[in-house]
Design an enzyme around this catalytic site. Structure first.
Site, PDB file in Angstrom:
ATOM      1  NE  ARG A 269      -4.231  -1.906   0.461  1.00  0.00           N
ATOM      2  CZ  ARG A 269      -3.913  -2.978   0.122  1.00  0.00           C
ATOM      3  NH1 ARG A 269      -2.849  -3.624  -0.499  1.00  0.00           N
ATOM      4  NH2 ARG A 269      -5.126  -3.955   0.260  1.00  0.00           N
TER       5      ARG A 269
ATOM      6  CB  SER B 236      -8.327  -1.506   4.053  1.00  0.00           C
ATOM      7  OG  SER B 236      -8.829  -2.840   3.831  1.00  0.00           O
TER       8      SER B 236
ATOM      9  CD  GLU C 299      -4.625   2.137   1.922  1.00  0.00           C
ATOM     10  OE1 GLU C 299      -3.885   2.568   1.336  1.00  0.00           O
ATOM     11  OE2 GLU C 299      -5.757   1.899   1.865  1.00  0.00           O
TER      12      GLU C 299
HETATM   13  N1  EPU Z   1     -10.649 -10.256  10.492  1.00  0.00           N
HETATM   14  C1  EPU Z   1     -11.336 -10.416  11.790  1.00  0.00           C
HETATM   15  N2  EPU Z   1     -12.350  -9.557  11.961  1.00  0.00           N
HETATM   16  C2  EPU Z   1     -12.703  -8.608  10.940  1.00  0.00           C
HETATM   17  C3  EPU Z   1     -12.059  -8.358   9.588  1.00  0.00           C
HETATM   18  C4  EPU Z   1     -10.985  -9.508   9.606  1.00  0.00           C
HETATM   19  O1  EPU Z   1     -10.942 -11.195  12.477  1.00  0.00           O
HETATM   20  O2  EPU Z   1     -13.759  -7.870  11.228  1.00  0.00           O
HETATM   21  C5  EPU Z   1      -9.503 -11.318  10.249  1.00  0.00           C
HETATM   22  C6  EPU Z   1     -10.039 -12.463   9.242  1.00  0.00           C
HETATM   23  O3  EPU Z   1     -10.707 -13.442  10.229  1.00  0.00           O
HETATM   24  C7  EPU Z   1      -8.797 -13.042   8.704  1.00  0.00           C
HETATM   25  C8  EPU Z   1      -8.049 -11.828   8.621  1.00  0.00           C
HETATM   26  O4  EPU Z   1      -8.506 -11.071   9.499  1.00  0.00           O
HETATM   27  O5  EPU Z   1      -8.199 -13.957   9.552  1.00  0.00           O
HETATM   28  C9  EPU Z   1      -7.701 -11.211   7.293  1.00  0.00           C
HETATM   29  O6  EPU Z   1      -9.148 -10.764   6.661  1.00  0.00           O
HETATM   30  P1  EPU Z   1      -9.490 -10.498   5.246  1.00  0.00           P
HETATM   31  O7  EPU Z   1      -9.065 -11.908   4.609  1.00  0.00           O
HETATM   32  O8  EPU Z   1     -10.712  -9.834   5.035  1.00  0.00           O
HETATM   33  O9  EPU Z   1      -8.179  -9.443   4.641  1.00  0.00           O
HETATM   34  P2  EPU Z   1      -7.720  -8.246   5.564  1.00  0.00           P
HETATM   35  O10 EPU Z   1      -6.212  -8.396   5.856  1.00  0.00           O
HETATM   36  O11 EPU Z   1      -8.781  -7.524   6.707  1.00  0.00           O
HETATM   37  C10 EPU Z   1      -6.893  -7.387   3.306  1.00  0.00           C
HETATM   38  C11 EPU Z   1      -6.545  -5.772   2.539  1.00  0.00           C
HETATM   39  C12 EPU Z   1      -8.160  -5.658   1.665  1.00  0.00           C
HETATM   40  C13 EPU Z   1      -7.998  -7.015   0.593  1.00  0.00           C
HETATM   41  C14 EPU Z   1      -8.159  -8.179   1.701  1.00  0.00           C
HETATM   42  C15 EPU Z   1      -8.001  -9.777   0.713  1.00  0.00           C
HETATM   43  C16 EPU Z   1      -5.259  -4.382   3.677  1.00  0.00           C
HETATM   44  C17 EPU Z   1      -5.273  -2.967   4.616  1.00  0.00           C
HETATM   45  N3  EPU Z   1      -6.418  -4.586   3.372  1.00  0.00           N
HETATM   46  O12 EPU Z   1      -7.566  -7.046   4.180  1.00  0.00           O
HETATM   47  O13 EPU Z   1      -7.727  -4.478   0.677  1.00  0.00           O
HETATM   48  O14 EPU Z   1      -9.327  -6.900  -0.124  1.00  0.00           O
HETATM   49  O15 EPU Z   1      -6.819  -8.268   2.408  1.00  0.00           O
HETATM   50  O16 EPU Z   1      -6.749  -9.540  -0.005  1.00  0.00           O
HETATM   51  O17 EPU Z   1      -4.048  -4.810   3.464  1.00  0.00           O
HETATM   52  C18 EPU Z   1      -8.302  -2.195   0.632  1.00  0.00           C
HETATM   53  O18 EPU Z   1      -7.030  -2.148   0.658  1.00  0.00           O
HETATM   54  O19 EPU Z   1      -9.381  -1.345   0.696  1.00  0.00           O
HETATM   55  C19 EPU Z   1      -8.878  -3.775   0.830  1.00  0.00           C
HETATM   56  C20 EPU Z   1     -10.156  -3.986   1.026  1.00  0.00           C
END
Ligand code: EPU
Length: 336
Positions: free
Chosen positions: A160, A235, A331
């Site tokens: 990012r 995010s 972000e």
């Molecule tokens: N999780 C929770 N609670 C929540 C959300 C997530 O416990 O409310 C846990 C999930 O259970 C999982 C982990 O966090 O174990 C990761 O969750 P998720 O797969 O939804 O991905 P993320 O790390 O929260 C990142 C990106 C997203 C992207 C997804 C999928 C960043 C800041 N965000 O989210 O990007 O869509 O991975 O690759 O890196 C964006 O940048 O706007 C965005 C949506």
């Protein structure tokens, strides 16, 4: 040129914040942009408006980048090289590539925003980052009006991150992005758990680009709010990277804490998990809130001000710091 006065920016930012532009112009050519820059050095740019939180009205001239066009520069046996103008909608571009069987960005389906801002924060999702397909970025230097070209390396892409968020912030206006995509032997990335599960549930064993794009769209639709329905900017925080010894301490207390290895000394943890654990998932304060399915996403239920959303973000940062000793980094670009 048609400069309008006192224009609401509500429909130009995906958070749906109703800030006003004192002067506003939408441009559809680089030439127009160069002409404007000759007389206005203090400008505020808005493109897809998908990575900003407006906390005040904008006094500078607001330039809405609406330059359209996709051109094929070169075709080889395996690859196609494209130049895409900044104002093209990102998701429409992804869908067009999928329909042409051009591979590389299908995992980035449904990300809000425009092509021209995709390199700034190096958009990424489901195991793919846009930097993997970018060959060059073109722009205009605001101070001189000159056209400048950046190679992929020049952009210093990171998680990012890029020079456009650092040394070059506010200094260049990105006008087009060059991509190298595959025409065959696509390098499909289905390693992200949710994609695999989605494909298996549809009994797809040899997925096409379209199958992957559809899977990503379906996953995103179940977790992430559609900005057309509920204002948001994806995010709001980055996933923090912390020292391994710190992580091991947290793991003792919270054995189920998710993590992604980074190096021998550091580990990345999901900010969404941290925000959920401080009890903010689904919370609402007036029209500002935390999404109930993904705690990493702050939302505007209708008439929240940018300040209200920002206050909520600060509260979250403070509570995460107190409880976990982890400093969350915002972000989204805060305009204050
Ligand atoms: N999780 C929770 N609670 C929540 C959300 C997530 O416990 O409310 C846990 C999930 O259970 C999982 C982990 O966090 O174990 C990761 O969750 P998720 O797969 O939804 O991905 P993320 O790390 O929260 C990142 C990106 C997203 C992207 C997804 C999928 C960043 C800041 N965000 O989210 O990007 O869509 O991975 O690759 O890196 C964006 O940048 O706007 C965005 C949506």
């Amino acid at each position: 040129m048609d400069i309008k006065e006192n224009i609401s920016l509500k429909k130009y930012n995906t958070f749906g914040i109703s800030a006003f532009a004192k002067r506003f112009i939408s441009i559809d050519s680089v030439y127009q942009l160069q002409q404007l820059l000759k007389i206005n050095k203090e400008v505020f740019l808005i493109s897809g408006g998908s990575n900003m939180l407006l906390t005040k009205n904008i006094e500078k001239l607001v330039i809405h980048i609406n330059t359209k066009g996709i051109s094929i520069d070169k075709e080889e046996e395996e690859f196609v090289y494209l130049t895409v103008n900044s104002g093209e909608n990102w998701h429409d571009f992804v869908l067009w590539c999928v329909s042409q069987n051009y591979g590389g960005i299908e995992n980035l389906s449904l990300i809000p925003g425009n092509v021209g801002t995709s390199p700034i924060q190096n958009i990424g999702a489901y195991g793919v980052e846009v930097k993997d397909t970018i060959t060059r970025v073109e722009g205009i230097e605001i101070a001189t009006g000159k056209l400048v070209t950046f190679s992929n390396e020049d952009c210093k892409f990171g998680y990012r991150n890029s020079i456009f968020k650092n040394t070059h912030k506010g200094k260049v206006i990105l006008t087009s992005v060059g991509f190298k995509l595959t025409k065959k032997n696509h390098k499909l990335n289905t390693s992200y758990g949710a994609i695999e599960t989605e494909l298996i549930s549809k009994k797809i064993t040899t997925p096409s680009l379209k199958n992957i794009s559809d899977a990503v769209i379906s996953i995103r639709n179940t977790k992430l709010p559609d900005p057309k329905e509920i204002g948001n900017s994806g995010s709001f925080f980055k996933n923090p990277v912390i020292a391994i010894h710190h992580f091991l301490q947290l793991k003792k207390e919270y054995p189920s804490i998710p993590s992604y290895p980074i190096s021998d000394t550091e580990i990345k943890i999901p900010a969404g998990w941290l925000v959920e654990k401080i009890g903010f998932k689904g919370k609402r304060f007036g029209d500002a809130g935390v999404h109930n399915k993904q705690a990493l996403v702050l939302v505007n239920y209708g008439n929240a001000s940018g300040v209200e959303i920002y206050e909520l973000a600060k509260k979250i940062k403070e509570e995460v710091l107190n409880k976990f000793k982890v400093a969350l980094e915002i972000e989204v670009n805060i305009i204050e």
